[in-house]
Enzyme design. Structure first.
Site, PDB file in Angstrom:
ATOM      1  CD  GLU A   1       6.208  11.914  33.632  1.00 40.44           C
ATOM      2  OE1 GLU A   1       5.707  12.046  32.506  1.00 40.44           O
ATOM      3  OE2 GLU A   1       5.669  11.247  34.529  1.00 40.44           O
TER       4      GLU A   1
ATOM      5  CG  HIS B   1       7.862   8.207  26.318  1.00 37.28           C
ATOM      6  ND1 HIS B   1       8.612   8.822  27.296  1.00 37.28           N
ATOM      7  CD2 HIS B   1       6.811   7.635  26.963  1.00 37.28           C
ATOM      8  CE1 HIS B   1       8.038   8.628  28.474  1.00 37.28           C
ATOM      9  NE2 HIS B   1       6.941   7.908  28.298  1.00 37.28           N
ATOM     10  CG  ASP B   2       4.772  10.895  27.605  1.00 32.50           C
ATOM     11  OD1 ASP B   2       4.256   9.896  27.070  1.00 32.50           O
ATOM     12  OD2 ASP B   2       5.121  10.914  28.801  1.00 32.50           O
TER      13      ASP B   2
ATOM     14  CG  ASP C   1      13.602  -7.861  21.973  1.00 30.35           C
ATOM     15  OD1 ASP C   1      14.787  -7.494  21.880  1.00 30.35           O
ATOM     16  OD2 ASP C   1      13.049  -8.588  21.123  1.00 30.35           O
TER      17      ASP C   1
ATOM     18  CG  ASP D   1       4.892   7.434  34.813  1.00 30.56           C
ATOM     19  OD1 ASP D   1       5.174   8.122  33.827  1.00 30.56           O
ATOM     20  OD2 ASP D   1       3.754   7.011  35.068  1.00 30.56           O
TER      21      ASP D   1
ATOM     22  CG  ASP E   1       9.910   4.642  33.258  1.00 27.98           C
ATOM     23  OD1 ASP E   1       9.459   5.505  34.025  1.00 27.98           O
ATOM     24  OD2 ASP E   1      10.139   4.839  32.057  1.00 27.98           O
TER      25      ASP E   1
END
Length: 550
Positions: free
Chosen positions: A278, A339-340, A46, A219, A115
């Site tokens: 991205e 993270h992808d 968090d 994104d 993001d």
């Protein structure tokens, strides 16, 4: 042999004062909010958890952090399905926590990027609820991409487009129309031809800029504008967004006007606020279009990420990346994991070989001109967790391919202690279980080990910050044995030389000066150095400027 120099500043269009701008050579640390640090014991990271660990990032030596989405969301795609762009999901804290995080980040001399998810919203967003409750052709539906179906009764999708997460990119609603979702069913695509959509996101940008964020990671920056007429692409099968296989309905030229408008907005605020794309593009030239002088500041270099452990492949992508970025006066970015994708320790072979290669890749990456990204945990040498119990695997991308799930690179960080969850939070669990052997990889354990991956990153980042030849600037290739790369970073005061052996045998390379740092043990013999396989080294190469050749 002829001298070969890749000179970003020398071939760029004149852009006044750019060389001193922080984002041109920043090292930016990606925080995956769910998995960084948990403050309340619920097993999920968090915003207060991030704030509590900011001193760690300052000591690591990075310049900024990028935080993945923390907005209100049903979490169908772990926060990339946004229901409210101007608030914080209670899972991650409050808007007051976001303000406190921004302020503390700045107090420690760091910057913060958040993001932005503009291609689609959550299906729980008020706009989409209004669209479903409104008739076909209504203004509410025009914010999204609704179409009538094909066939006599409209029971076939409007075209043959496929979702990145598998299956048709269209879902039918009760009144018979279909809506487009290039990702999960719960992520309806917005209609960026609608002026209301454009105005809404300009206001969202202003909201967070007023709170003090230093920029946005955008994104699916290549996805908002769709091909005119939404034509069939004429093929089907497994879809991917890697390398040359970018979906043909992405990367439309119309996205660039959106990014130009956002650049004007960013430039209207003080402090060099930035936009990071991205953008999956089929070629480096197409990627460079996103970072023209009047568009975004950076774009992720996925061509570098996807290059295998091969010297020729790495050299080719480095050279092409620098060349194409220089054409538009932009810095190149370098990224090994995110993270992808599977963590690069695993992609580079796993086990001890993968770890050696990851150590060497860190020195290669941090020596290159431009900006570098570190995905949380790579500084600890974390590998992909490939044996997670089935009940924990929730990534919607697994619907396309059971082996394509991204859960294994999102396992929370091990901070301290001997048992999971290794100080991740005050509770006894973490949302994804952590391997027991990570007790050897905790921040606490590695901080006291001068040979650890964490110590290597700290030393490399300290040298990068202090050495005048590193950061933005030029790269000059030097002669090197097969399967080895060697280059110099030159400036008026000093040079830094980097060599990396990606072959299977030790090689002899000239030692141009004192060794500053190596990823593993090396031996110097007079004017030469024996460089073992899967090893990189930095020298303080004063006096080598102008001696390179290809």
């Amino acid at each position: 042999m002829t001298q070969h120099i890749v000179d970003v500043s020398g071939t760029a269009p004149p852009v006044p004062a750019r060389a001193a701008r922080w984002w041109r050579d920043a090292v930016i640390y990606q925080v995956y909010v769910r998995s960084f640090a948990d403050s309340d014991g619920d097993g999920i990271g968090d915003l207060p958890g991030i704030r509590s660990r900011l001193p760690y990032l300052a000591e690591l030596g990075v310049d900024a952090l990028w935080v993945t989405p923390f907005y209100p969301s049903p979490m169908a795609d772990f926060g990339y399905d946004v229901a409210d762009y101007r608030d914080v999901d209670p899972l991650f804290g409050t808007l007051a926590d976001a303000r406190a995080l921004i302020e503390e980040t700045h107090r420690l001399g760091l910057r913060i990027i958040v993001d932005l998810v503009p291609n689609h919203t959550s299906d729980r967003h008020p706009w989409f609820a209004e669209a479903l409750a409104s008739p076909p052709g209504s203004p509410a539906r025009d914010r999204y991409i609704f179409r009538d179906g094909r066939g006599p009764d409209g029971s076939l999708p409007p075209n043959d487009w496929e979702s990145v997460f598998g299956g048709s990119a269209w879902t039918r609603v009760p009144d018979g129309q279909w809506y487009l979702h290039l990702f999960a069913v719960e992520q309806p695509d917005l209609n960026w031809d609608n002026p209301e959509v454009r105005a809404e996101f300009a206001d969202v940008l202003r909201f967070w800029l007023e709170l003090g964020v230093d920029g946005f990671r955008i994104d699916v920056a290549h996805g908002m504008v769709k091909a005119p007429g939404l034509p069939d692409v004429g093929w089907s099968g497994q879809v991917t967004m890697l390398g040359d296989n970018v979906l043909p309905y992405f990367d439309q030229d119309g996205v660039h006007e959106i990014h130009r408008s956002w650049r004007r907005l960013l430039d209207s605020y003080p402090g060099e606020r930035i936009g990071v794309a991205e953008a999956w593009a089929p070629t480096p030239e197409r990627l460079a279009a996103y970072v023209r002088p009047d568009e975004l500041h950076q774009a992720f270099n996925f061509h570098y990420l996807t290059a295998g452990w091969d010297a020729d492949a790495k050299r080719k992508v480095i050279t092409e990346s620098l060349r194409t970025a220089a054409l538009v006066g932009a810095p190149t970015t370098w990224v090994l994991s995110n993270h992808d994708v599977k963590r690069h320790v695993t992609r580079y072979g796993g086990g001890e070989p993968g770890l050696r290669r990851a150590r060497a890749a860190a020195l290669l990456t941090l020596a290159l001109p431009g900006s570098a990204y570190i995905y949380q945990g790579e500084e600890l040498g974390l590998a992909e967790v490939e044996d997670l119990p089935e009940e924990y695997l929730k990534d919607p991308q697994r619907a396309r391919d059971p082996d394509a799930g991204r859960d294994g690179c999102r396992v929370p960080l091990p901070w301290s202690g001997e048992e999971p969850p290794f100080g991740f939070g005050p509770g006894a669990t973490s949302w994804l279980p952590m391997p027991a052997h990570w007790r050897e990889l905790t921040v606490e354990r590695q901080a006291s080990d001068p040979e650890s991956m964490l110590s290597l990153y700290r030393r490399a980042l300290a040298i990068r910050r202090e050495h005048p030849a590193l950061g933005d600037g030029t790269l000059r290739w030097l002669p090197a044995p097969p399967e080895t790369l060697m280059f110099s970073r030159d400036c008026a005061q000093r040079s830094l030389v980097c060599a990396i052996n990606m072959g299977e045998r030790a090689v002899q390379v000239p030692a141009p000066g004192p060794v500053l740092l190596s990823s593993g043990p090396v031996q110097t013999d007079g004017d030469c150095l024996s460089l073992p396989p899967d090893t990189a080294v930095w020298w303080d190469g004063a006096g080598t400027a102008g001696s390179g050749e290809e």
